[in-house]
Write a protein that holds these residues in place. Structure first.
Motif, mmCIF file in Angstrom:
data_model
loop_
_atom_site.group_PDB
_atom_site.id
_atom_site.type_symbol
_atom_site.label_atom_id
_atom_site.label_comp_id
_atom_site.label_asym_id
_atom_site.label_seq_id
_atom_site.Cartn_x
_atom_site.Cartn_y
_atom_site.Cartn_z
ATOM 1 N N THR A 55 91.775 34.606 87.087
ATOM 2 C CA THR A 55 90.587 34.799 87.923
ATOM 3 C C THR A 55 90.019 36.220 87.795
ATOM 4 O OG1 THR A 55 92.105 35.310 89.753
ATOM 5 C CG2 THR A 55 91.265 33.074 89.656
ATOM 6 N N SER A 56 90.516 36.981 86.822
ATOM 7 C CA SER A 56 90.039 38.376 86.665
ATOM 8 C C SER A 56 88.589 38.409 86.194
ATOM 9 C CB SER A 56 90.863 39.092 85.595
ATOM 10 O OG SER A 56 92.198 39.164 85.950
ATOM 11 N N ALA A 57 87.914 39.507 86.510
ATOM 12 C CA ALA A 57 86.595 39.761 85.920
ATOM 13 C C ALA A 57 86.820 40.556 84.640
ATOM 14 C CB ALA A 57 85.737 40.559 86.881
ATOM 15 N N MET A 58 86.249 40.079 83.535
ATOM 16 C CA MET A 58 86.407 40.812 82.274
ATOM 17 C C MET A 58 85.384 41.957 82.213
ATOM 18 S SD MET A 58 87.609 38.244 79.297
ATOM 19 C CE MET A 58 86.050 37.524 78.874
ATOM 20 N N SER A 59 85.711 42.961 81.416
ATOM 21 C CA SER A 59 84.822 44.125 81.271
ATOM 22 C C SER A 59 83.769 43.866 80.190
ATOM 23 C CB SER A 59 85.650 45.336 80.862
ATOM 24 O OG SER A 59 86.161 45.119 79.553
ATOM 25 N N ASP A 60 82.792 44.751 80.119
ATOM 26 C CA ASP A 60 81.798 44.636 79.038
ATOM 27 C C ASP A 60 82.476 44.768 77.669
ATOM 28 O OD1 ASP A 60 82.350 47.357 79.380
ATOM 29 O OD2 ASP A 60 80.250 47.993 79.395
ATOM 30 N N ARG B 243 91.720 40.275 90.063
ATOM 31 C CA ARG B 243 91.503 41.643 89.551
ATOM 32 C C ARG B 243 90.025 41.919 89.281
ATOM 33 N NH1 ARG B 243 96.008 39.333 88.207
ATOM 34 N NH2 ARG B 243 97.958 40.451 88.559
ATOM 35 N N ARG B 244 89.536 43.029 89.829
ATOM 36 C CA ARG B 244 88.173 43.540 89.608
ATOM 37 C C ARG B 244 87.084 42.580 90.117
ATOM 38 N NH1 ARG B 244 88.827 45.917 83.422
ATOM 39 N NH2 ARG B 244 88.597 43.726 82.888
ATOM 40 N N VAL B 245 87.430 41.728 91.087
ATOM 41 C CA VAL B 245 86.488 40.699 91.522
ATOM 42 C C VAL B 245 85.870 41.024 92.881
ATOM 43 C CG1 VAL B 245 86.326 38.273 92.229
ATOM 44 C CG2 VAL B 245 87.534 38.887 90.130
ATOM 45 N N TYR B 246 86.696 41.377 93.853
ATOM 46 C CA TYR B 246 86.186 41.561 95.210
ATOM 47 C C TYR B 246 86.069 43.043 95.570
ATOM 48 C CZ TYR B 246 86.719 36.542 95.859
ATOM 49 O OH TYR B 246 86.589 35.181 95.735
ATOM 50 N N SER B 247 85.054 43.312 96.416
ATOM 51 C CA SER B 247 84.770 44.689 96.825
ATOM 52 C C SER B 247 85.458 44.994 98.161
ATOM 53 C CB SER B 247 83.260 44.841 97.005
ATOM 54 O OG SER B 247 82.871 44.034 98.100
ATOM 55 N N GLN B 248 85.284 46.226 98.602
ATOM 56 C CA GLN B 248 85.839 46.606 99.900
ATOM 57 C C GLN B 248 85.232 45.753 101.024
ATOM 58 O OE1 GLN B 248 85.336 50.718 100.933
ATOM 59 N NE2 GLN B 248 86.355 50.469 102.895
ATOM 60 N N GLU B 249 83.947 45.422 100.888
ATOM 61 C CA GLU B 249 83.302 44.594 101.931
ATOM 62 C C GLU B 249 83.983 43.223 102.017
ATOM 63 O OE1 GLU B 249 81.725 46.408 99.664
ATOM 64 O OE2 GLU B 249 79.741 47.042 100.334
#
Ligand SMILES: Cc1ncc(COP(=O)(O)O)c(C=O)c1O
Length: 461
Positions: free
Chosen positions: A58-63, A413-419
């Motif tokens: 479920t990670s967000a991949m980088s550019d 990983r790298r998906v959700y923000s502090q909000e």
């Protein structure tokens, strides 16, 4: 260390692509739950607001990773992306042979085959992950968990609750007999993402060598484990996570890896090791079940994404932020007195449901009831690691319930923000205040094996 009264530091990346998520109403979610037989595996993902079911795939991949997809060499054999992956894995692990697989469980299956596991064999781990256990048990071999007893005391603070009980391992070898494989799972997913110390890995390595037992790391979360070692084992505080990871690998004979976690990809895995004979056995089998050994059931572009993900996951700024996110979530829950497994794990917060809902007996599936309430009231999906997933019926018909009743909030990983994390904190605190309103569940359809995926329920009361 993060102070909950402060905001989280900004993440060491910025957003380039977004994926909309949808808010539903409680009324809609009640209907969706009813239609789904109160099983969150049956709810369409588009109706989930915050999805904490798993950190796997479920990670967000980088550019950099997405750009790598365009460089996929889809040649059947010896594609260039294999060599890129091989060189990154060799650089981090120090192992000579690298074999890609389509995900972690096929790596496990190949290791079981290559080590000739059968019903005369015994294997030992700190704690086997479900799929590793299943692959070993299908081979006929026994799979024993020797995690330290502190792992079962939810509120006890211990730096390395994932450690293998090396005294118990030595006793077993001396008194019971041969062990054919030792696996140390880093971090220990079954125990809430708790880390294993380098001292423990070194001691296991000593025992394994002395007794000539192959010792593999189940290294799905090797980078998160390395970062815990940096933070908590003084001797290594000045080493980089990559140097620490290399030390973890150099003290074991090989690793099997689901790249869906610390590979920062949505699919993939690999095996890496030094023993040429085992490597050859894996390659033989590989061609039958996974594909040619340089692509291992993956497209060339997937191999490239893993190679690039591995170089990103081991960066200290990434790991620091990842760790801070989990700490932030933990401190937020702690403020409202929410009980969870301490200290916070590397990829998840595991709620301690026996303390959260002490009035619901395990026969009424309190952890399942909690996940249903999290979805009904707030649109959050979490995973049940309790009596639905792990209770076992004995031959005399009596149910044996698991020692820990947990709900896992896994953070992709790298998906959700502090909000998003703030929303999760507020929701769980609110639910904790209203916990007396939660009732138990009963199973109305039980498929038997792996029942949590397809069972149907109805609420009691
Ligand atoms: C520790 C561990 N090992 C192995 C696996 C299996 O990996 P995969 O889902 O890629 O087959 C997982 C998956 O969650 C895991 O957490």
């Amino acid at each position: 260390m993060t102070d909950i009264n402060q905001k989280l530091d900004p993440p060491p990346y910025k957003i380039k692509v977004v994926e909309p998520i949808k808010k539903t109403t409680r009324k809609e979610r009640k209907r969706l739950l009813e239609e789904a037989g109160y099983n969150f595996f049956n709810i369409a993902a588009e109706n989930i607001y915050i999805d904490l079911l798993t950190d796997s795939g479920t990670s967000a991949m980088s550019d950099y990773q997405w750009a790598g997809l365009m460089l996929g060499d889809e040649s059947y054999a010896q594609c260039k992306n294999f060599f890129n992956l091989q060189s990154v894995v060799q650089d981090i692990t120090g192992y000579k042979f690298v074999i890609p697989t389509h995900q972690g469980r096929s790596a496990e299956n190949l290791i079981c085959y290559a080590l000739n596991l059968d019903d005369t064999k015994v294997t030992v781990s700190n704690q086997f992950f479900d799929t590793t256990r299943a692959n070993i048990e299908i081979s006929g071999a026994k799979a024993y968990d020797f995690v330290i007893p502190e792992a079962f005391q939810p509120s006890l603070i211990h730096n390395f609750k994932g450690n293998l009980n090396t005294g118990a391992l030595e006793d077993y070898i001396q008194n019971e007999g041969d062990v054919s494989l030792i696996v140390v799972t880093v971090t220990n997913n079954a125990g809430g993402g708790q880390p294993v110390s380098l001292a423990n890995i070194i001691e296991v390595s000593r025992i394994a060598k002395m007794n000539k037992i192959p010792f593999f790391l189940d290294a799905a979360r090797f980078a998160e484990n390395a970062y815990f070692i940096k933070l908590r084992e003084k001797e290594y505080q000045n080493n980089s996570p990559k140097e620490i990871a290399s030390m973890m690998f150099s003290n074991s004979d090989g690793c099997m890896v689901s790249a869906k976690k610390d590979g920062l990809v949505n699919i993939g895995g690999f095996i890496a090791l030094n023993d040429e004979q085992i490597y050859r056995r894996i390659k033989e089998r590989m061609t039958v079940i996974e594909g040619f050994p340089t692509y291992g059931g993956l497209a060339g572009r997937d191999l490239e994404a893993i190679a690039r993900g591995l170089t990103e996951v081991i960066r200290e700024d990434y790991l620091e932020y990842r760790h801070q996110q989990l700490e932030y979530l933990g401190k937020g829950l702690e403020k409202g007195g929410v009980p969870f497994i301490k200290p916070v794990g590397g990829h998840s917060i595991n709620l301690d449901v026996k303390s959260f809902l002490p009035n619901i007996p395990q026969s009424e599936f309190p952890a399942w009831a909690l996940t249903i309430a999290l979805y009904e009231y707030y649109g959050i999906r979490a995973a049940e690691l309790g009596s639905v997933a792990f209770a076992r019926k004995q031959d005399d018909g009596k149910w044996i319930f698991p020692e820990l009743e947990q709900v896992r909030l896994a953070i992709p990983r790298r998906v959700y923000s502090q909000e998003h994390l703030n929303y999760v904190i507020d929701s769980v605190l609110d639910l904790y205040k209203h916990r007396a309103d939660i009732t138990g569940m009963k199973i109305v359809y039980d498929p038997g094996v792996l029942r949590h995926f397809t069972a149907r329920f109805s609420p009691l009361g």
